[in-house]
Every structure is written in structure tokens, then in C-alpha cells.
Design an enzyme around this catalytic site. Structure first.
Site, short mmCIF file in Angstrom:
data_model
loop_
_atom_site.label_atom_id
_atom_site.label_comp_id
_atom_site.label_asym_id
_atom_site.label_seq_id
_atom_site.Cartn_x
_atom_site.Cartn_y
_atom_site.Cartn_z
N GLU A 221 38.56 45.67 42.96
CA GLU A 221 37.16 45.34 42.67
C GLU A 221 36.85 45.98 41.32
O GLU A 221 36.60 47.18 41.23
CB GLU A 221 36.23 45.87 43.76
CG GLU A 221 36.42 45.24 45.12
CD GLU A 221 35.96 43.80 45.19
OE1 GLU A 221 35.39 43.30 44.19
OE2 GLU A 221 36.19 43.15 46.23
N CYS B 135 28.20 47.15 39.76
CA CYS B 135 29.13 46.13 39.28
C CYS B 135 28.48 44.75 39.32
O CYS B 135 28.89 43.84 38.59
CB CYS B 135 30.42 46.15 40.10
SG CYS B 135 30.15 46.06 41.87
#
Length: 513
Positions: free
Chosen positions: A267, A301
Site C-alpha cells: 500500500e 494516502c
């Protein structure tokens, strides 16, 4: 009206006392004041504690213990494994305030976001408990009479979790709750910026294991710096490395794990965009834009970094967004009403300033924000007003991810042009469109629409629910965590053929012997 700067900041000693109380309630002894890891609070820039880092032999021992525990844990029925995660969820609920305090102290999140992150941990535990009775395989039709063809799923092994500072506990829980019900054990290397939250979570999980009879070594914590993570990456006993962080980190991790034929779940970066069409509900859009772009001080993010607006609408929407930005209270994240806390460090502020300088050099116009706040009250902290920059084009700095609250405004004429701008970056995590035209929404969600792992309609780019798989494409790494069928990453698949006949026909009609 300009952004309110909330000047009442507690001193570091008071924050240290709060951390001590929260850790004690979670069952963590008072940390010492010696060690290579510095627990620092972004609220003041001061040091809370100094903690020992795991030495190489400590990491090796933790992996060995987790590997031995896996051999026992994998044979425990999945619903019984779910009992451990259920108890963990109960303990997280009981200590929700303590954990939220630690998240705010170490990551700088405002109170509601810190509480929300802990709630996300509780939610994924609930999800995983249900999942413990639903680790389904398949039965397929065999071409051979008297045969059964099926798939079964089995525990994978030791999962190494490497997490980032911005979600110091939620991402760990996504991985750990699923791994445990899947029959895996976990070794966790938290961000060196957030060791206290890790100590608290590890203590609560250890308590849950003791109370439910699970092996103590189903979870091992190895706080440390980059070398600690590298040791996990290179250890062949780690079946899956789940790493959250920068694209640069992912480029280093992936080939090293691949070299030993291990598995990766990555990720990585996000450079997320929202398209706003002429049919959009502007009130709804502004609310979604401001939360996605300025929430967590731009340190998600999934933070909204690019706003792609139809040229007939851009001036009106831009005015509304700038007005909303100028009302955002910046300051002490523990204080009621604060919406923007500090950046994690002054180096993050330097990166933000460098990006703003590059944007101006590319012809960008700073519309609001970007200036530092509370410098006199907290000279070692990095409080800053979220910035909005009107850009003439999607230049190099816009195509990069700067982990700070900068929102670049771009314009488009046709929806195809907007989608091309949305997709025209190396990252592929989250995206959204604001529209009341169903054709525009469906076009955005189509195979040739958004190329991101997350594509939303009439909400912002951040705020994912645990029920859906979380992750992205391209330089975001391709991993999927949390809900849906993300559990499959933590298990191995076996295809089984059972012959219950008295004959031995071969597949594809082969005649042999």
C-alpha cells in the site's frame, strides 16, 4: 476572515503524563528514557520517551517464535481463532479513549479522527470475527465421472506487517485481524514515529491471547528503524510482507521479497483527484473536497491532492473552497473545534514549502494557505494552513505526491479530458467524481474511466469503510487490505481432486498404460 490559529498548546511534560496514563491503562509499563527510538509528539515537537529498538537477534527470535506458534495456530478451527479477535475488539472498545489519546499524541490527529481510527480497528475485528466462519472454497464440476474437483484455503504462515505513521493502528488492525482468523501469526514493525500506539495495541492483543488460550507468540512486536523492516523483508520464514509507505519504500521491498519467492502486499503512494462537473451539487462537493484535502493535515494516502473542475464552474467552486479553507481552525488537536492539527515534523513542512515553490515556478497561483502557524508557541512543531494552488497544467510537481495539505486546482473542457487528467499520474489509489448526471457517473466507473483501486461518486477520496477492499493500482502497489475478499492474500489455495470411483480416467481423455 482568515484561518483561526488556536494558540493554547499543552507543554510536553503534560503530554508525557497523558501518554503515561494511557499506556498504563492499556497494560504497558512506563517506558524508560534510554534507547535509539525517540517517541516525539508533533503537537510541540518535544520528546515523550526514548525507547529501545529491537536488535537483529530480537527480530530473529520474534520471527522464530511466531513461526513456531503458526504450526500450532494453523490447526485451531477458524471460529475459535475468531474468538481471539472478538476479545481483541472488546478490549479495543474498552480502551478506545486511551488509544485515541496516543494516536493524537504521536500522529497529531484531531480528536474525532483519532477516535475514528480506533473505531476502524473495532470494526475490522467485527468483520474478521464473521469472516472466521466464511473462509469459503469452491466445488467445480469435474470432467471425469466419479470425481470431485474443489478448492480449499489454508493458513499461509507468518505475516510481517510494516506500518506507517499516518494510520499508526488502523492499518495494523486490518492486517492482523484478518491474518489471525486466517490462521497466520504476525510480526509487526511499526513506524519509528509512533512506537507508543504499537506498545498499547501489542499489550491488548497479548491480554486477549492469554484470556482466550491462544499461543502468546501469535503476535510479536519489533520496534525499530529501517534495518528492522529490512530484516523482516529478507527473512524466508515471513510468508507475506504487508508494507505501507512510500513508493520509494515499495521499490526496495518488492524485489527483495520476490528474490526469495515470498509474497508482498503493498500500500504505497496516492495522488488522488476529484472531478467536479457542471451538474454537481456544489454544497455537497465543497464539503467532500475540504474534508478529503485538509483532513489529517493532508497526511492520508487517500488525501485529495488534485481538484479537476469544469472550466465554466472553476471560478465559482474555487471561491467556495478558498472561503471554507479560510475558516479552518488550525492548532491543538485535543481542543474542541480544531480541524487541522500539526504536520508530523518540520521536515514534512520543508517538503510542503518546496512543492509550493515548484508550483509557483510552474506558473501556479497560491490562492490561500501555506503559511506556518504557532511558530512562537511551538517552534519545533509544524502547524501550517492548508494551501490551495491554481495550476495552469498538470506539471511535474502536481504529478508527485507531497504528503502535506496542498490542493492543486486544474480545469477541463470535456469529461474525457478530465478522466485523462485524473489517470495521468503514476499513482492509482483513490478518485472521485461529483455529478448528478448518471451517464457521467457511469462513464467514470467504466473500464476506461478511473484507473484507481477506489472510485467514488459524490463523496471525496478519503474515508473508506472496512467492508470494501482497500488498495490501488500502478505505483500504489496493487495490494488489497481490509474487507471484501482481501482475506485471500493471507491464505494459500489448494486445488483438490477426489476420485471416489473404482476407475482411474485421466484428464483430457489421455490414454496411458
Amino acid at each position: 476572515m482568515t484561518t483561526t490559529a488556536r494558540t493554547h498548546l499543552p507543554d510536553t511534560a503534560a503530554l508525557r503524563a497523558l501518554a503515561t496514563r494511557s499506556l498504563h491503562r492499556c497494560g504497558v509499563p512506563l517506558p524508560g528514557d534510554t534507547g535509539e527510538l525517540v517517541s516525539r509528539t508533533p503537537l510541540t515537537g518535544g520528546t515523550l520517551f526514548r525507547l529501545p529498538a529491537a536488535a537483529d537477534e530480537d527480530v530473529d527470535a520474534a520471527v522464530a517464535q511466531a513461526h513456531a506458534a503458526f504450526r500450532q495456530w494453523r490447526t485451531v478451527p477458524a471460529p475459535r481463532r475468531g474468538a481471539l479477535v472478538k476479545r481483541l475488539g472488546e478490549l479495543l472498545t474498552a480502551h478506545r479513549d486511551d488509544l485515541a489519546d496516543l494516536v493524537t499524541l504521536e500522529a497529531g490527529k484531531i480528536r474525532s479522527e483519532a477516535l475514528g481510527e480506533v473505531q476502524e480497528m473495532i470494526d475490522i475485528c467485527d468483520f474478521a470475527v464473521g469472516l472466521s466462519r466464511q473462509l469459503y472454497g469452491r466445488t467445480m464440476a469435474s470432467e471425469r465421472p466419479g470425481h470431485r474437483l474443489c478448492e480449499t484455503w489454508h493458513p499461509l504462515g507468518v505475516v510481517g506487517v510494516i506500518s506507517a505513521f499516518n494510520f499508526p493502528v488502523a492499518v495494523w488492525s486490518w492486517n492482523t485481524a484478518l491474518a489471525l482468523v486466517c490462521g497466520d501469526t504476525v510480526v509487526w514493525k511499526p513506524s519509528e514515529l509512533t512506537p507508543l500506539t504499537a506498545l498499547a495495541c501489542d499489550a491488548l492483543l497479548a491480554r486477549a491471547a492469554a484470556e482466550t488460550g491462544a499461543p502468546a507468540a501469535v503476535h510479536r512486536l519489533v520496534p525499530g528503524h529501517q534495518g528492522t523492516g529490512e530484516r523482516l523483508v529478507d527473512d524466508a520464514r515471513i510468508a507475506l510482507v504487508s508494507a505501507t509507505g512510500s513508493v520509494r519504500m515499495g521499490r526496495a521491498v518488492a524485489p527483495r521479497v520476490a528474490a526469495r519467492f515470498g509474497r508482498c502486499l503493498l500500500e504505497l503512494g496516492g495522488n488522488n483527484a476529484a472531478i467536479v462537473t457542471p451538474s454537481a451539487d456544489l454544497g455537497l462537493a465543497v464539503r467532500g473536497i475540504v474534508f478529503a484535502a485538509a483532513g489529517t493535515a493532508g497526511q492520508r494516502c487517500t488525501t485529495l491532492r488534485r481538484l479537476i473542475v469544469h472550466e465554466d464552474l472553476v471560478d465559482r467552486l474555487q471561491e467556495k473552497v478558498v472561503h471554507a479553507y479560510e475558516q479552518l481552525p488550525v492548532g491543538n488537536p485535543f481542543e474542541d473545534g480544531t480541524l487541522v492539527g500539526p504536520l508530523i515534523s518540520t521536515s514534512a513542512l520543508a517538503a510542503m514549502n518546496a512543492a509550493l515553490t515548484a508550483a509557483r515556478a510552474d506558473g501556479g497561483k497560491l490562492l490561500t494557505g501555506g503559511d506556518r502557524r504557532l511558530r512562537e508557541s511551538a517552534p519545533e512543531a509544524a502547524y501550517v494552513r492548508p494551501a490551495v494552488v491554481r495550476m495552469p497544467a498538470q506539471t511535474a510537481v502536481v504529478r508527485e505526491e507531497t504528503f502535506a495539505p496542498i490542493l492543486y486546482v486544474l480545469t477541463y473542457r470535456t469529461l474525457d479530458e478530465a478522466i485523462a487528467l485524473q489517470n495521468g499520474v503514476p499513482q492509482g489509489l483513490s478518485s472521485s467524481i461529483f455529478t448528478r448526471d448518471q451517464r457521467e457517473a457511469e462513464r467514470f466507473l467504466a473500464a476506461d474511466g478511473s484507473d484507481c483501486g477506489i472510485a467514488n461518486v459524490n463523496i471525496g477520496t478519503s474515508g473508506a469503510e472496512v467492508g470494501g477492499a482497500f488498495g490501488g493500482e500502478k505505483e500504489t502497489g496493487g495490494g488489497r487490505e481490509s474487507g471484501s475478499d482481501a482475506w485471500r492474500a493471507y491464505m494459500r489455495r489448494a486445488t483438490n481432486t477426489v476420485n471416489h470411483s473404482d476407475d482411474l480416467p485421466l484428464a483430457q481423455g489421455v490414454d496411458f498404460l
